[in-house]
Scaffold this active site. Sequence first.
Site, PDB file in Angstrom:
ATOM      1  N   LEU A   1      10.875 -20.208  -4.773  1.00 28.42           N
ATOM      2  CA  LEU A   1       9.813 -19.372  -4.205  1.00 28.42           C
ATOM      3  C   LEU A   1       8.511 -19.483  -5.005  1.00 28.42           C
ATOM      4  O   LEU A   1       8.519 -19.380  -6.232  1.00 28.42           O
ATOM      5  CB  LEU A   1      10.284 -17.900  -4.211  1.00 28.42           C
ATOM      6  CG  LEU A   1       9.256 -16.857  -3.794  1.00 28.42           C
ATOM      7  CD1 LEU A   1       8.923 -16.983  -2.305  1.00 28.42           C
ATOM      8  CD2 LEU A   1       9.757 -15.445  -4.094  1.00 28.42           C
TER       9      LEU A   1
ATOM     10  N   HIS B   1       2.860   3.571  -8.782  1.00 25.64           N
ATOM     11  CA  HIS B   1       2.658   2.152  -9.137  1.00 25.64           C
ATOM     12  C   HIS B   1       3.886   1.627  -9.884  1.00 25.64           C
ATOM     13  O   HIS B   1       4.323   0.510  -9.664  1.00 25.64           O
ATOM     14  CB  HIS B   1       1.405   1.980 -10.005  1.00 25.64           C
ATOM     15  CG  HIS B   1       0.140   2.358  -9.312  1.00 25.64           C
ATOM     16  ND1 HIS B   1      -0.148   1.964  -8.023  1.00 25.64           N
ATOM     17  CD2 HIS B   1      -0.934   3.092  -9.730  1.00 25.64           C
ATOM     18  CE1 HIS B   1      -1.340   2.441  -7.666  1.00 25.64           C
ATOM     19  NE2 HIS B   1      -1.833   3.133  -8.679  1.00 25.64           N
TER      20      HIS B   1
ATOM     21  N   ASP C   1       0.829  -1.209   0.000  1.00 23.60           N
ATOM     22  CA  ASP C   1       0.000   0.000   0.000  1.00 23.60           C
ATOM     23  C   ASP C   1       0.868   1.266   0.000  1.00 23.60           C
ATOM     24  O   ASP C   1       1.996   1.248   0.488  1.00 23.60           O
ATOM     25  CB  ASP C   1      -0.921  -0.022   1.232  1.00 23.60           C
ATOM     26  CG  ASP C   1      -2.091   0.934   1.083  1.00 23.60           C
ATOM     27  OD1 ASP C   1      -2.382   1.354  -0.056  1.00 23.60           O
ATOM     28  OD2 ASP C   1      -2.716   1.266   2.112  1.00 23.60           O
TER      29      ASP C   1
HETATM   30  C1  IPE Z   1      -5.472  -2.741  -0.602  1.00 23.13           C
HETATM   31  O1  IPE Z   1      -5.089  -1.418  -0.693  1.00 23.13           O
HETATM   32  C2  IPE Z   1      -5.366  -3.413  -1.934  1.00 23.13           C
HETATM   33  C3  IPE Z   1      -4.015  -3.551  -2.470  1.00 23.13           C
HETATM   34  C4  IPE Z   1      -2.903  -3.208  -1.867  1.00 23.13           C
HETATM   35  C5  IPE Z   1      -3.941  -4.124  -3.770  1.00 23.13           C
HETATM   36  P1  IPE Z   1      -6.157  -0.260  -0.865  1.00 23.13           P
HETATM   37  O2  IPE Z   1      -5.391   1.008  -0.879  1.00 23.13           O
HETATM   38  O3  IPE Z   1      -7.046  -0.511  -2.014  1.00 23.13           O
HETATM   39  O4  IPE Z   1      -7.000  -0.412   0.477  1.00 23.13           O
HETATM   40  P2  IPE Z   1      -7.933   0.631   1.219  1.00 23.13           P
HETATM   41  O5  IPE Z   1      -8.920   1.121   0.219  1.00 23.13           O
HETATM   42  O6  IPE Z   1      -7.063   1.753   1.703  1.00 23.13           O
HETATM   43  O7  IPE Z   1      -8.528  -0.116   2.356  1.00 23.13           O
HETATM   44  C1  IPE Z   2      -1.394   0.282  -3.482  1.00 24.01           C
HETATM   45  O1  IPE Z   2      -1.169   1.642  -3.428  1.00 24.01           O
HETATM   46  C2  IPE Z   2      -1.565  -0.228  -4.881  1.00 24.01           C
HETATM   47  C3  IPE Z   2      -2.921  -0.648  -5.221  1.00 24.01           C
HETATM   48  C4  IPE Z   2      -3.934  -0.648  -4.408  1.00 24.01           C
HETATM   49  C5  IPE Z   2      -3.154  -1.099  -6.575  1.00 24.01           C
HETATM   50  P1  IPE Z   2      -2.372   2.672  -3.481  1.00 24.01           P
HETATM   51  O2  IPE Z   2      -2.679   2.971  -4.898  1.00 24.01           O
HETATM   52  O3  IPE Z   2      -3.519   2.181  -2.674  1.00 24.01           O
HETATM   53  O4  IPE Z   2      -1.723   3.938  -2.797  1.00 24.01           O
HETATM   54  P2  IPE Z   2      -2.421   4.903  -1.736  1.00 24.01           P
HETATM   55  O5  IPE Z   2      -2.901   4.052  -0.604  1.00 24.01           O
HETATM   56  O6  IPE Z   2      -3.547   5.598  -2.440  1.00 24.01           O
HETATM   57  O7  IPE Z   2      -1.321   5.826  -1.312  1.00 24.01           O
HETATM   58 MG    MG Z   3      -4.027   2.379  -0.723  1.00 20.44          MG
END
Ligand code: IPE
Ligand code: IPE
Ligand code: MG
Length: 281
Positions: free
Chosen positions: A155, A61, A44
């Site tokens: 892995l 990303h 995240d």
């Molecule tokens: C969870 O992250 C999903 C992934 C890391 C792929 P999100 O950023 O989507 O989760 P929420 O919305 O903050 O709970």
């Molecule tokens: C995690 O990073 C990647 C995915 C959920 C695909 P985020 O895109 O959720 O990044 P934040 O949480 O908005 O910073």
């Molecule tokens: Mg996120």
Amino acid sequence: MNILLREAVRYFCTFAHFSYCNTMNIPESLDLSRLPKHIAIIMDGNGRWAKERGEDRVYGHYEGVVSVRSIVDACGKVGIGYLTLYAFSAENWNRPKAEVDALMELLVNTIRKEVDELKKNNVKLHVIGDFESLPESCKKELNEAREITSSNTGLNLILALSYSSRGEITAATRRIAAKVAKGELSPEDITDAVVEKHLYTSDYPDPELMIRTSGEYRISNFLLYQLAYSELYFSDVHWPDFREPNLYDALINYQQRERRFGKTSEQIQMTKPTEVKGDDE
Ligand code: IPE
Ligand code: IPE
Ligand code: MG
């Protein structure tokens, strides 16, 4: 997300090398005989990482892929058996279309680019989630990569894509109910083992360690059943900055925990004869 940036990412993904060189030594304080077999990670913070740099979310990303590479390499290096990466949740389909499209494109390009390296590094690729909901190009690339890496024995890299844990449990329940309706299974025979057999993860052990980056303290519909007794580790570091040293920190922290599974600490100590004996000496 502007078109130019997306085109730049597309170009970069096609030609650039995502290699991240893990050069550090494994810390001496890490006990390689007590590693988790399975680590699950909620990657995240890509968006916030990019925003802090005044960039578009997709840049985060992209940089997150470099962290994936670093963590996959590090897991292979220390000998982790299974690594599940939460890469795209079922709920993430609700993001702006441009971001979803960019993520799917990044997925295709990354798999295409990395598959030879995965093969060479003895990594076997798996996918969990609602596979059919992915775009055709992703399915094709993932199927090929699974095929190419199928005989690898190192892995096991499990990508959670279009994944919803509630969806997984609901689907398992439906399949079990269908078997009961057909008379293939009686309700009394539905044990934990039967439920586990119907989850996407039936072939993998439960994660002993779950890591979430970027300072959020929630599970976000990830492996709700499988994480029942996992140790949870939360890092404030955004995913694009989470690299080999951060993984070792998490593992060292994990090794300092006492996993009690409902028992008392005294009971646990009694079942660790060598360590207790060592302490007495
Ligand atoms: C969870 O992250 C999903 C992934 C890391 C792929 P999100 O950023 O989507 O989760 P929420 O919305 O903050 O709970
Ligand atoms: C995690 O990073 C990647 C995915 C959920 C695909 P985020 O895109 O959720 O990044 P934040 O949480 O908005 O910073
Ligand atoms: Mg996120």
